[in-house]
Motif scaffolding. Structure first.
Motif, PDB file in Angstrom:
ATOM      1  N   MET A   1      -5.980 -15.225  74.217  1.00  0.00           N
ATOM      2  CA  MET A   1      -6.632 -13.905  74.188  1.00  0.00           C
ATOM      3  C   MET A   1      -6.972 -13.522  72.747  1.00  0.00           C
ATOM      4  N   THR A   2      -8.241 -13.193  72.501  1.00  0.00           N
ATOM      5  CA  THR A   2      -8.589 -12.740  71.151  1.00  0.00           C
ATOM      6  C   THR A   2      -8.421 -11.213  71.080  1.00  0.00           C
ATOM      7  N   ILE A   3      -8.055 -10.762  69.936  1.00  0.00           N
ATOM      8  CA  ILE A   3      -7.838  -9.325  69.704  1.00  0.00           C
ATOM      9  C   ILE A   3      -9.138  -8.753  69.155  1.00  0.00           C
ATOM     10  N   SER A   4      -9.646  -7.693  69.768  1.00  0.00           N
ATOM     11  CA  SER A   4     -10.885  -7.099  69.239  1.00  0.00           C
ATOM     12  C   SER A   4     -10.545  -6.183  68.063  1.00  0.00           C
ATOM     13  N   VAL A   5     -11.183  -6.466  66.953  1.00  0.00           N
ATOM     14  CA  VAL A   5     -10.890  -5.741  65.704  1.00  0.00           C
ATOM     15  C   VAL A   5     -12.178  -5.115  65.183  1.00  0.00           C
ATOM     16  N   LYS A   6     -12.169  -3.807  65.004  1.00  0.00           N
ATOM     17  CA  LYS A   6     -13.289  -3.157  64.339  1.00  0.00           C
ATOM     18  C   LYS A   6     -12.956  -3.066  62.855  1.00  0.00           C
ATOM     19  N   ALA A   7     -13.822  -3.652  62.034  1.00  0.00           N
ATOM     20  CA  ALA A   7     -13.582  -3.701  60.593  1.00  0.00           C
ATOM     21  C   ALA A   7     -14.425  -2.625  59.918  1.00  0.00           C
ATOM     22  N   ILE A   8     -13.773  -1.581  59.450  1.00  0.00           N
ATOM     23  CA  ILE A   8     -14.485  -0.496  58.775  1.00  0.00           C
ATOM     24  C   ILE A   8     -14.820  -0.963  57.364  1.00  0.00           C
ATOM     25  N   ILE A   9     -16.119  -1.087  57.092  1.00  0.00           N
ATOM     26  CA  ILE A   9     -16.569  -1.576  55.785  1.00  0.00           C
ATOM     27  C   ILE A   9     -16.613  -0.379  54.834  1.00  0.00           C
ATOM     28  N   GLY A  10     -15.727  -0.396  53.852  1.00  0.00           N
ATOM     29  CA  GLY A  10     -15.593   0.762  52.977  1.00  0.00           C
ATOM     30  C   GLY A  10     -16.659   0.885  51.908  1.00  0.00           C
ATOM     31  N   SER A  11     -17.630  -0.003  51.943  1.00  0.00           N
ATOM     32  CA  SER A  11     -18.715   0.011  50.971  1.00  0.00           C
ATOM     33  C   SER A  11     -20.030   0.281  51.687  1.00  0.00           C
ATOM     34  N   THR A  12     -20.936   0.962  51.008  1.00  0.00           N
ATOM     35  CA  THR A  12     -22.273   1.175  51.579  1.00  0.00           C
ATOM     36  C   THR A  12     -23.295   0.232  50.947  1.00  0.00           C
ATOM     37  N   SER A  13     -22.820  -0.688  50.144  1.00  0.00           N
ATOM     38  CA  SER A  13     -23.719  -1.589  49.428  1.00  0.00           C
ATOM     39  C   SER A  13     -24.223  -2.706  50.338  1.00  0.00           C
ATOM     40  N   SER A  14     -25.521  -3.006  50.250  1.00  0.00           N
ATOM     41  CA  SER A  14     -26.079  -4.089  51.075  1.00  0.00           C
ATOM     42  C   SER A  14     -25.585  -5.447  50.592  1.00  0.00           C
ATOM     43  N   THR A  15     -25.068  -5.506  49.375  1.00  0.00           N
ATOM     44  CA  THR A  15     -24.555  -6.784  48.852  1.00  0.00           C
ATOM     45  C   THR A  15     -23.025  -6.745  48.714  1.00  0.00           C
TER      46      THR A  15
END
Ligand SMILES: Cc1cc2nc3c(=O)[nH]c(=O)nc-3n(C[C@H](O)[C@H](O)[C@H](O)COP(=O)(O)O)c2cc1C
Length: 188
Positions: A1-15
């Motif tokens: 079973m894989t665990i669903s993880v939402k990763a909050i990206i703390g940066s707004t940079s496209s790079t």
């Protein structure tokens, strides 16, 4: 079973290096974790004035985060703290009475171009998350500070530093063990 993880990206940079780090983790741990990046770029500035009538962007952000088994925070350091955009997004998570991340298993990774790898930002983040309206169940004892990230990642966004890869493997395995222990504790 894989665990669903939402990763909050703390940066707004496209790079963003932190986004690249999450994309790397998404690929490397695909057999164990189903990681989906969640972006904060379109989350409006929080105001009490619009708290009870949030925009579609805010509702989507909160719903995306809530619809997960676990949350990963990917944190850059801005001026010895977390970026303002991330604090704003977290402020939204704390409001509306739905306790979006309360008791959700979570862990934190962070990288910066300086040698300390976002340590001061992560100390602030842990403090912020301890508010009762947030209070995810944070993986203890595993702190991921990737300093000089630009020297440890290639153009394709792959981590090239073996020590960093081994440490990430260890932390992800620890998180999975922690997740299962936490879930057992909650269901009995
Ligand atoms: C406004 C600003 C403030 C910063 N302050 C710090 C800091 O206090 N400590 C640090 O290590 N890096 C600092 N940096 C460098 C960032 O950690 C680096 O740009 C990092 O790659 C940002 O993450 P991202 O690539 O995911 O956007 C700062 C960068 C910016 C733009």
């Amino acid at each position: 079973m894989t665990i669903s993880v939402k990763a909050i990206i703390g940066s707004t940079s496209s790079t963003s290096n932190n986004l690249k780090l999450v994309e790397y983790m998404k690929n490397r741990y695909a057999d164990k974790l189903d990681i989906t990046p969640v972006f904060i770029n379109d989350v409006e500035t929080f105001s009490i004035d619009i708290e009870n009538d949030p925009t579609a962007n805010v509702n989507k952000f909160k719903a995306d985060v809530k619809d997960s088994d676990a949350v990963l925070f990917a944190v850059p350091e801005y001026n010895y703290s977390i970026p303002g955009a991330l604090k704003n997004a977290i402020d939204w998570l704390s409001r509306g009475g739905d306790l979006t991340i309360k008791d959700k298993p979570a862990f934190i990774v962070g990288s910066s171009m300086g040698v300390l790898g976002s340590v001061r930002a992560q100390m602030h983040l842990r403090d912020i998350l301890s508010n009762p309206a947030l209070s995810p169940i944070l993986l203890p004892g595993n702190e991921v500070y990737i300093g000089s990230i630009h020297e440890k990642m290639n153009e394709a966004g792959e981590i090239t530093d073996h020590g960093t890869i081994e440490f990430l493997d260890l932390v992800v395995n620890n998180f999975i063990e922690f997740y299962h222990k936490t879930n057992t504790a909650i269901t009995i």
